[in-house]
Scaffold this motif. Structure first.
Motif, PDB file in Angstrom:
ATOM      1  N   GLN A   4     -20.626  -1.128 -32.409  1.00  0.00           N
ATOM      2  CA  GLN A   4     -20.430  -0.254 -32.969  1.00  0.00           C
ATOM      3  C   GLN A   4     -22.200   0.891 -31.933  1.00  0.00           C
ATOM      4  O   GLN A   4     -21.842   1.830 -32.556  1.00  0.00           O
ATOM      5  N   LYS A   5     -21.521   0.347 -31.012  1.00  0.00           N
ATOM      6  CA  LYS A   5     -21.752   1.766 -29.883  1.00  0.00           C
ATOM      7  C   LYS A   5     -20.358   2.787 -29.912  1.00  0.00           C
ATOM      8  O   LYS A   5     -20.429   3.314 -29.248  1.00  0.00           O
ATOM      9  N   SER A   6     -18.800   2.499 -30.718  1.00  0.00           N
ATOM     10  CA  SER A   6     -18.053   2.675 -30.803  1.00  0.00           C
ATOM     11  C   SER A   6     -18.145   3.926 -31.835  1.00  0.00           C
ATOM     12  O   SER A   6     -18.868   3.186 -32.856  1.00  0.00           O
ATOM     13  N   PRO A   7     -17.816   5.466 -31.301  1.00  0.00           N
ATOM     14  CA  PRO A   7     -18.082   7.287 -32.388  1.00  0.00           C
ATOM     15  C   PRO A   7     -16.778   6.985 -33.016  1.00  0.00           C
ATOM     16  O   PRO A   7     -17.305   7.504 -34.017  1.00  0.00           O
ATOM     17  N   PHE A   8     -16.483   5.495 -33.548  1.00  0.00           N
ATOM     18  CA  PHE A   8     -15.206   5.247 -34.672  1.00  0.00           C
ATOM     19  C   PHE A   8     -15.767   3.990 -35.807  1.00  0.00           C
ATOM     20  O   PHE A   8     -15.300   4.067 -36.675  1.00  0.00           O
ATOM     21  N   VAL A   9     -16.976   3.863 -35.396  1.00  0.00           N
ATOM     22  CA  VAL A   9     -17.467   2.623 -36.451  1.00  0.00           C
ATOM     23  C   VAL A   9     -18.459   3.350 -37.070  1.00  0.00           C
ATOM     24  O   VAL A   9     -19.461   3.082 -35.994  1.00  0.00           O
ATOM     25  N   GLU A  10     -18.438   2.911 -38.122  1.00  0.00           N
ATOM     26  CA  GLU A  10     -20.082   2.932 -38.864  1.00  0.00           C
ATOM     27  C   GLU A  10     -21.053   1.426 -39.045  1.00  0.00           C
ATOM     28  O   GLU A  10     -22.155   2.120 -38.897  1.00  0.00           O
ATOM     29  N   LYS A  11     -20.411   0.590 -39.094  1.00  0.00           N
ATOM     30  CA  LYS A  11     -20.880   0.050 -39.381  1.00  0.00           C
ATOM     31  C   LYS A  11     -20.253  -1.647 -39.332  1.00  0.00           C
ATOM     32  O   LYS A  11     -18.762  -1.504 -39.288  1.00  0.00           O
ATOM     33  N   ALA A  12     -20.224  -2.783 -38.752  1.00  0.00           N
ATOM     34  CA  ALA A  12     -20.136  -3.766 -38.476  1.00  0.00           C
ATOM     35  C   ALA A  12     -20.696  -5.031 -38.300  1.00  0.00           C
ATOM     36  O   ALA A  12     -22.212  -4.859 -37.959  1.00  0.00           O
ATOM     37  N   GLU A  13     -19.809  -5.603 -38.831  1.00  0.00           N
ATOM     38  CA  GLU A  13     -20.642  -7.493 -39.365  1.00  0.00           C
ATOM     39  C   GLU A  13     -19.218  -8.304 -38.928  1.00  0.00           C
ATOM     40  O   GLU A  13     -18.322  -8.275 -39.124  1.00  0.00           O
ATOM     41  N   CYS A  14     -20.616  -9.379 -38.344  1.00  0.00           N
ATOM     42  CA  CYS A  14     -19.418 -10.325 -37.403  1.00  0.00           C
ATOM     43  C   CYS A  14     -20.004 -11.494 -37.722  1.00  0.00           C
ATOM     44  O   CYS A  14     -21.643 -11.881 -38.314  1.00  0.00           O
ATOM     45  N   TYR A  15     -19.417 -12.804 -38.137  1.00  0.00           N
ATOM     46  CA  TYR A  15     -20.465 -14.321 -38.201  1.00  0.00           C
ATOM     47  C   TYR A  15     -19.627 -14.978 -37.608  1.00  0.00           C
ATOM     48  O   TYR A  15     -17.587 -15.134 -38.166  1.00  0.00           O
ATOM     49  N   LYS A  16     -19.581 -16.579 -37.235  1.00  0.00           N
ATOM     50  CA  LYS A  16     -18.342 -18.242 -37.469  1.00  0.00           C
ATOM     51  C   LYS A  16     -18.994 -18.364 -38.325  1.00  0.00           C
ATOM     52  O   LYS A  16     -19.128 -18.477 -39.556  1.00  0.00           O
ATOM     53  N   THR A  17     -17.906 -19.045 -39.102  1.00  0.00           N
ATOM     54  CA  THR A  17     -17.087 -20.320 -40.023  1.00  0.00           C
ATOM     55  C   THR A  17     -17.506 -21.847 -38.879  1.00  0.00           C
ATOM     56  O   THR A  17     -16.749 -22.199 -38.500  1.00  0.00           O
ATOM     57  N   LEU A  18     -17.489 -22.590 -39.932  1.00  0.00           N
ATOM     58  CA  LEU A  18     -17.355 -23.811 -39.580  1.00  0.00           C
ATOM     59  C   LEU A  18     -15.963 -24.567 -39.832  1.00  0.00           C
ATOM     60  O   LEU A  18     -15.812 -24.738 -38.945  1.00  0.00           O
ATOM     61  N   SER A  19     -15.000 -23.927 -39.837  1.00  0.00           N
ATOM     62  CA  SER A  19     -13.693 -24.044 -39.547  1.00  0.00           C
ATOM     63  C   SER A  19     -13.242 -23.453 -37.864  1.00  0.00           C
ATOM     64  O   SER A  19     -12.240 -23.661 -37.670  1.00  0.00           O
ATOM     65  N   GLY A  20     -14.288 -22.818 -37.872  1.00  0.00           N
ATOM     66  CA  GLY A  20     -13.796 -22.121 -36.195  1.00  0.00           C
ATOM     67  C   GLY A  20     -13.673 -21.158 -35.988  1.00  0.00           C
ATOM     68  O   GLY A  20     -11.985 -20.299 -35.977  1.00  0.00           O
ATOM     69  N   HIS A  21     -13.165 -20.381 -37.537  1.00  0.00           N
ATOM     70  CA  HIS A  21     -12.770 -18.537 -37.655  1.00  0.00           C
ATOM     71  C   HIS A  21     -14.195 -17.594 -37.149  1.00  0.00           C
ATOM     72  O   HIS A  21     -15.420 -18.244 -37.081  1.00  0.00           O
ATOM     73  N   VAL A  22     -13.311 -16.735 -36.050  1.00  0.00           N
ATOM     74  CA  VAL A  22     -15.009 -15.334 -36.375  1.00  0.00           C
ATOM     75  C   VAL A  22     -14.065 -14.289 -37.442  1.00  0.00           C
ATOM     76  O   VAL A  22     -12.968 -13.890 -37.055  1.00  0.00           O
ATOM     77  N   CYS A  23     -15.390 -13.930 -38.132  1.00  0.00           N
ATOM     78  CA  CYS A  23     -14.532 -12.771 -39.231  1.00  0.00           C
ATOM     79  C   CYS A  23     -15.500 -11.328 -38.724  1.00  0.00           C
ATOM     80  O   CYS A  23     -16.856 -11.257 -38.606  1.00  0.00           O
ATOM     81  N   ILE A  24     -14.570 -10.458 -38.661  1.00  0.00           N
ATOM     82  CA  ILE A  24     -15.120  -9.351 -37.806  1.00  0.00           C
ATOM     83  C   ILE A  24     -14.807  -7.832 -39.623  1.00  0.00           C
ATOM     84  O   ILE A  24     -13.664  -8.216 -39.752  1.00  0.00           O
ATOM     85  N   SER A  25     -15.873  -8.152 -39.508  1.00  0.00           N
ATOM     86  CA  SER A  25     -16.171  -6.557 -41.235  1.00  0.00           C
ATOM     87  C   SER A  25     -15.539  -5.306 -40.664  1.00  0.00           C
ATOM     88  O   SER A  25     -17.221  -4.875 -40.140  1.00  0.00           O
ATOM     89  N   ILE A  26     -15.342  -4.305 -40.903  1.00  0.00           N
ATOM     90  CA  ILE A  26     -16.161  -2.859 -40.618  1.00  0.00           C
ATOM     91  C   ILE A  26     -15.663  -1.785 -41.052  1.00  0.00           C
ATOM     92  O   ILE A  26     -13.933  -1.444 -42.277  1.00  0.00           O
ATOM     93  N   LYS A  27     -16.159  -1.566 -40.647  1.00  0.00           N
ATOM     94  CA  LYS A  27     -16.872   0.624 -42.372  1.00  0.00           C
ATOM     95  C   LYS A  27     -16.461   1.633 -41.142  1.00  0.00           C
ATOM     96  O   LYS A  27     -17.447   1.494 -40.216  1.00  0.00           O
ATOM     97  N   GLN A  28     -15.085   2.174 -40.687  1.00  0.00           N
ATOM     98  CA  GLN A  28     -15.336   3.090 -40.092  1.00  0.00           C
ATOM     99  C   GLN A  28     -15.376   4.541 -40.382  1.00  0.00           C
ATOM    100  O   GLN A  28     -15.740   4.680 -41.050  1.00  0.00           O
ATOM    101  N   ARG A  29     -16.014   4.819 -39.457  1.00  0.00           N
ATOM    102  CA  ARG A  29     -16.219   6.548 -39.615  1.00  0.00           C
ATOM    103  C   ARG A  29     -14.883   7.565 -40.299  1.00  0.00           C
ATOM    104  O   ARG A  29     -13.642   6.794 -39.197  1.00  0.00           O
ATOM    105  N   ILE A  30     -14.949   8.298 -40.890  1.00  0.00           N
ATOM    106  CA  ILE A  30     -13.496   8.871 -41.141  1.00  0.00           C
ATOM    107  C   ILE A  30     -13.595  10.433 -40.976  1.00  0.00           C
ATOM    108  O   ILE A  30     -14.473  11.030 -41.845  1.00  0.00           O
ATOM    109  N   PRO A  31     -12.369  10.886 -40.374  1.00  0.00           N
ATOM    110  CA  PRO A  31     -12.438  12.592 -39.580  1.00  0.00           C
ATOM    111  C   PRO A  31     -12.094  13.039 -41.077  1.00  0.00           C
ATOM    112  O   PRO A  31     -10.726  12.627 -41.431  1.00  0.00           O
TER     113      PRO A  31
END
Length: 255
Positions: free
Chosen positions: A94-121
């Motif tokens: 979220q420090k990036s000027p191109f990211v509006e919102k970021a959500e991250c979480y871990k799963t029990l199966s060993g995955h890391v999920c990253i969801s991003i809403k970007q700023r649209i020029p």
């Protein structure tokens, strides 16, 4: 005195044993709930990056997201799950000027999920004063990114205040309309604050005048394109003035 023979109560013993087992299970379950990393896979086996799709193209892709996290040494792939901090990843992204919102979480199966809403020029500003930046769909300034993208360009006498308060509204109106999004290449701001528009099709410049009632002016121009230039020819005029209500003034192309 006659002593009664002692008998072993199997039913009571079974109940006590079941209660003990249930108690052990509850303790283990509560412990796992309070410390979920203990129940997780030992290392991250996959990183899933989801960037929200928009009608307009942004600057981010999964490789750019990976690069941002790698530069901060927090890209999670193959890292121990109990050392991965989703919050730290969110703060970094979220420090990036191109990211509006970021959500991250871990799963029990060993995955890391990253969801991003970007700023649209929606428009690139290239002013006579040397300014070179983008405006997003909320009117916020985004730095020049070095990416090649087919986006509306504004040139001429442009201050940041004019760009954010005036051009951002005009740009949003243009890009939200499929006809004008495909037809408009450039806006040029003259010294007095009035606008010219460079279309993609046709050998002419459109003078919009003051940056007011743009939707009305563009609708009048669209009808002129359909009922006028489609018959007369798209290269018949080199200058089309739609500044005034209820009239369109054209200058003939002498070439």
């Amino acid at each position: 005195m006659n002593r009664q023979p002692m008998t072993f109560n199997w039913r009571q013993t079974l109940i006590v044993a079941c209660n003990v087992l249930v108690g052990i299970y509850l303790i283990l379950a509560i412990t796992a709930f309070n410390d979920p990393d203990e129940a997780m896979a030992k290392t991250c086996t996959e990183v899933k990056i989801d960037i929200e799709k928009e009608s307009m193209e942004g600057f981010l892709n999964p490789n750019e997201v990976k690069k941002m996290l790698t530069q901060q040494r927090i890209y999670p792939l193959l890292q121990p799950m109990n050392t991965i901090s989703p919050r730290k990843m969110e703060e970094t992204l979220q420090k990036s000027p191109f990211v509006e919102k970021a959500e991250c979480y871990k799963t029990l199966s060993g995955h890391v999920c990253i969801s991003i809403k970007q700023r649209i020029p929606v428009i690139r500003i290239m002013g006579d004063n040397g300014d070179n930046y983008y405006l997003d769909n909320h009117g916020n300034i985004m730095p020049e990114a070095g990416y090649a993208t087919d986006i509306l360009i504004a040139t001429g006498h442009i201050t940041k205040r004019y760009a954010q308060n005036t051009l951002s509204k005009i740009a949003n109106h243009i890009v939200s309309n499929s006809f004008w999004r495909n037809q408009t290449v450039q806006l040029n701001i003259l010294a007095n604050g009035t606008l010219e528009m460079v279309p993609r099709v046709g050998d002419h410049i459109v003078y919009l005048g003051s940056p007011t009632n743009i939707d009305t002016k563009l609708e009048r121009l669209r009808k002129f394109y359909i009922y006028g230039l489609n018959k007369a020819g798209w290269n018949k005029y080199n200058y089309i003035n739609v500044e005034f209500n209820n009239q369109i003034i054209c200058k003939r192309n002498n070439r």
